[in-house]
Design a protein around this motif. Sequence first.
Motif, PDB file in Angstrom:
ATOM      1  N   ALA A 103      21.898  34.924  -6.217  1.00 15.92           N
ATOM      2  CA  ALA A 103      21.421  34.515  -4.903  1.00 15.92           C
ATOM      3  C   ALA A 103      21.478  33.000  -4.766  1.00 15.92           C
ATOM      4  O   ALA A 103      21.942  32.468  -3.756  1.00 15.92           O
ATOM      5  CB  ALA A 103      19.996  35.021  -4.688  1.00 15.92           C
ATOM      6  N   GLY A 104      21.041  32.305  -5.825  1.00 13.89           N
ATOM      7  CA  GLY A 104      21.034  30.854  -5.783  1.00 13.89           C
ATOM      8  C   GLY A 104      22.436  30.270  -5.775  1.00 13.89           C
ATOM      9  O   GLY A 104      22.806  29.511  -4.880  1.00 13.89           O
ATOM     10  N   GLY A 155      25.261  31.861  -5.368  1.00 12.24           N
ATOM     11  CA  GLY A 155      26.080  32.439  -4.311  1.00 12.24           C
ATOM     12  C   GLY A 155      25.853  31.729  -2.991  1.00 12.24           C
ATOM     13  O   GLY A 155      26.798  31.496  -2.227  1.00 12.24           O
ATOM     14  N   TYR A 156      24.601  31.353  -2.722  1.00 14.46           N
ATOM     15  CA  TYR A 156      24.266  30.653  -1.476  1.00 14.46           C
ATOM     16  C   TYR A 156      25.134  29.406  -1.326  1.00 14.46           C
ATOM     17  O   TYR A 156      25.608  29.078  -0.243  1.00 14.46           O
ATOM     18  CB  TYR A 156      22.786  30.290  -1.498  1.00 14.46           C
ATOM     19  N   LEU A 157      25.337  28.717  -2.462  1.00 12.02           N
ATOM     20  CA  LEU A 157      26.155  27.505  -2.422  1.00 12.02           C
ATOM     21  C   LEU A 157      27.651  27.830  -2.436  1.00 12.02           C
ATOM     22  O   LEU A 157      28.447  27.143  -1.794  1.00 12.02           O
ATOM     23  CB  LEU A 157      25.816  26.616  -3.624  1.00 12.02           C
ATOM     24  N   ARG A 168      29.957  29.022   0.814  1.00 12.55           N
ATOM     25  CA  ARG A 168      30.286  28.055   1.870  1.00 12.55           C
ATOM     26  C   ARG A 168      31.773  27.758   1.901  1.00 12.55           C
ATOM     27  O   ARG A 168      32.282  27.235   2.886  1.00 12.55           O
ATOM     28  CB  ARG A 168      29.516  26.759   1.602  1.00 12.55           C
ATOM     29  N   ARG A 210      29.230  34.271   6.623  1.00  9.48           N
ATOM     30  CA  ARG A 210      28.704  33.624   5.428  1.00  9.48           C
ATOM     31  C   ARG A 210      27.595  34.467   4.799  1.00  9.48           C
ATOM     32  O   ARG A 210      27.562  34.668   3.587  1.00  9.48           O
ATOM     33  CB  ARG A 210      28.181  32.240   5.804  1.00  9.48           C
ATOM     34  N   GLN A 211      26.725  34.982   5.654  1.00  6.65           N
ATOM     35  CA  GLN A 211      25.638  35.819   5.146  1.00  6.65           C
ATOM     36  C   GLN A 211      26.191  37.106   4.534  1.00  6.65           C
ATOM     37  O   GLN A 211      25.733  37.570   3.486  1.00  6.65           O
ATOM     38  CB  GLN A 211      24.667  36.140   6.271  1.00  6.65           C
ATOM     39  N   TRP A 232      27.483  36.323   1.271  1.00  7.84           N
ATOM     40  CA  TRP A 232      26.376  36.010   0.367  1.00  7.84           C
ATOM     41  C   TRP A 232      25.778  37.291  -0.202  1.00  7.84           C
ATOM     42  O   TRP A 232      25.538  37.416  -1.406  1.00  7.84           O
ATOM     43  CB  TRP A 232      25.318  35.183   1.116  1.00  7.84           C
ATOM     44  N   ILE A 275      25.583  38.531  -4.079  1.00  7.90           N
ATOM     45  CA  ILE A 275      24.359  38.898  -4.802  1.00  7.90           C
ATOM     46  C   ILE A 275      24.501  40.282  -5.431  1.00  7.90           C
ATOM     47  O   ILE A 275      24.168  40.490  -6.603  1.00  7.90           O
ATOM     48  CB  ILE A 275      23.145  38.872  -3.845  1.00  7.90           C
TER      49      ILE A 275
END
Lengths: 342, 410
Positions: free
Chosen positions: A96-97, A99-101, A104, A206-207, A210, A214
């Motif tokens: 999650a961490g 992947g969030y970055l 993009r 993007r979501q 993401w 995850i």
Amino acid sequence: MFDRLHWIIITISIAGLFLLPVILAPFDLLLLTEILLMGLFALSFNLLFGYTGLLSFGHAAYFATGAYVCGYLVKHSVPFFLAILAGVIAALVLAAGLGYLSVRLDRIYFAMLTLAFSMMVYTIIFQWRDVTGGSDGITGIFATDLGIPGISIKLQGFSAYYYLTLILVAIAIYLLWRITHSPFGELLQASRENYQRLLFLGIDVRQLRWIAFILAGGFAGLAGALWSPFQRVANPEIAHWTFSATPVLMTVLGGYGRFAGPLVGATLFIGLEHWLQSNQRYFWQWLASLPLFPDTLVERQLNLWHLFLGLLLIPLILSFQGGLLASIEKIGKYFFPQRSQS
Amino acid sequence: MYRSKQFWGSRRTFLQQLGWATMGFLIACNSNNTQDKQSVRVGAMYLLTGGFATYGEFARDGINLALAEINQAGGINGKPLEVIFEDESDPMQTARRLVLQEKVDFLLGIDSSGNGEALVAAIPELEKILMVTHAASPKVTGELCNRFVFRCSINSPQNSAAGAEIAATEGYQKWTTIGPDYAFGRQSWELFQQALQERKEGVKFLAKTAFPKLGAQDYNSFITTLQDSGAEAIWCSLWGNDLINFVRQANSFGLFKQFPVYMELGAAMEVLTALGEQMPIGQWVGTRYWWQTPDTEVNRNFVAQFRQQYQSYPSYNAQNAYVGLKLLALAANTAGTMETTAVIEALEGLEYEAPMGKLVLRQSDHQAIANVTWGKTAASPDYNFRILEPIVVVEGDSITRSPQATGCKL
């Protein structure tokens, strides 16, 4: 979507996999466990690669996180099923961490970013000696009991661990299948084909990516959490980027365009690897028996199976473009022309 | 247009056929490896690929020498002996395959300490003896020890203590270190500190140390760190290619003219032959066997045999692997069976006259106790590599941890 023939094939394979320990030698069982775990790892990778169109070159980070967290907890006498759960959760959180970055960017930038993050994880594992054991890793990870309170499920012997792996991997594969064949899975494929169009439709690509990231991390974490008690060790190599390349190879070999492609690729890859390792010395014996070759080849037993593996992979990958599974399907269509592909 | 299309089509078909032919070849080949076992089998696992492969190759040569001798003397319990060599980079899977599928009777080998520790912890479930011939981690015959594991080579506490024994006789008070940044390098520095403190009062160990990555290429910044550290002497646990690269670069900085550098594994033949005249003179170097000592008939014969066979002097890894296989054969012949428990009993407390001198496999932790050789590098017109002159032999008993201190409970 799923016709009767498919159900028959799946039922027979699952029944077969459950019955195999009766007839197989212990080592074949170990090989099968390895295939299941690496197969799940490759499948989780393909959720990103084949379905979402994102080539992750750092998927080993989540595998290793699952392996280390589970291994560390088992070493500290935490019940095994909780340790597996913790391994999966840790991989999910990390994915999650990072992947969030990562999501993009896409294409090669995504690949480079995931590679960089995974090497970061590798460095942490390598340097944090007090917890991870540094270069030596965590050794002697033995899970002897599943540890569910009230029920004692012993995990002695290789077949018990095989069954545990088979059940958990089967559940995970089923979940992955449901995910890829849900509306969410369709969206992932649409984002792969044309993400701008999805953006115009008002979908947060993007979501979407993401969430896929995850989920892929979580399944890789499960494969890892089962890996370290299986190997009895968690060492930093499983976090290195070279290990991230393994699911890539397996997926390409089996075919990224089919759900089961990575599984087929893992089977072929591990089978080949094992077969070459145990047969290369017969090759040297045979070569030494020919004229012009020195007899010392027998005693030197050169370790060149990696070279042979490469030489075999080249024709396999070149000829089965789109993967082995696609080629098998083509042959299937030749015999059953009326059946449409699923 | 049409022709080129046809060309592409035929290439596709060709590739497709090639692929299926490869698959068919694999399936056809797969059906011939179930042979009945007529021989005693030993699985030997070493680093046979990559940057440290010279170590594995020396071990293989040593084993093949022992193998020929054992088979000439009638094999093991009347059966011929056979050795299967494997790369150790995936130790668990390889050991499992050797034991469960190839049905080996014994396992032998392991160069890397990390691989050794992983395997030692998991060996009891395979129920076969593992004879460790190189991996020097104290844990192998310490906290991870078990009844299936023996080590016939000098371990890193013994080697560090021997170095400290020599260091204590000289006047250096302030020490720093350079070592590979993994368990072995860190352990070696700690072990050396402990051993030197026990032997000498008032020595200081500096906080400014250098730990380059294993397999590093560039040592310049680390050499500068050593030069600025304010130390009087340096303890160096680099080995293999790392040591070779370090020495070459340190020469250009003049490091060896400024500091005495105690190289724990500097007298490995793999290193000495690669460096040749680039190895500085007058530095203390350690090893786990040196072919010049002891001056016994067993050693002279071994060196002569080895030179005749392979046209080089035996390295410590060659000797250790040779001794490992000899010990297994001796114990199995004494026990009169291949049965694991009986052979373990025959190995425990076994005394053996090895090329490296007399060696005892201690019952309490299965660690070999033997004398350790250190020496100063010297030039000689007879050799194209540095030899040791003078040679100092340190008594095995004085540098081996007591059974209680190892943390091993068998």
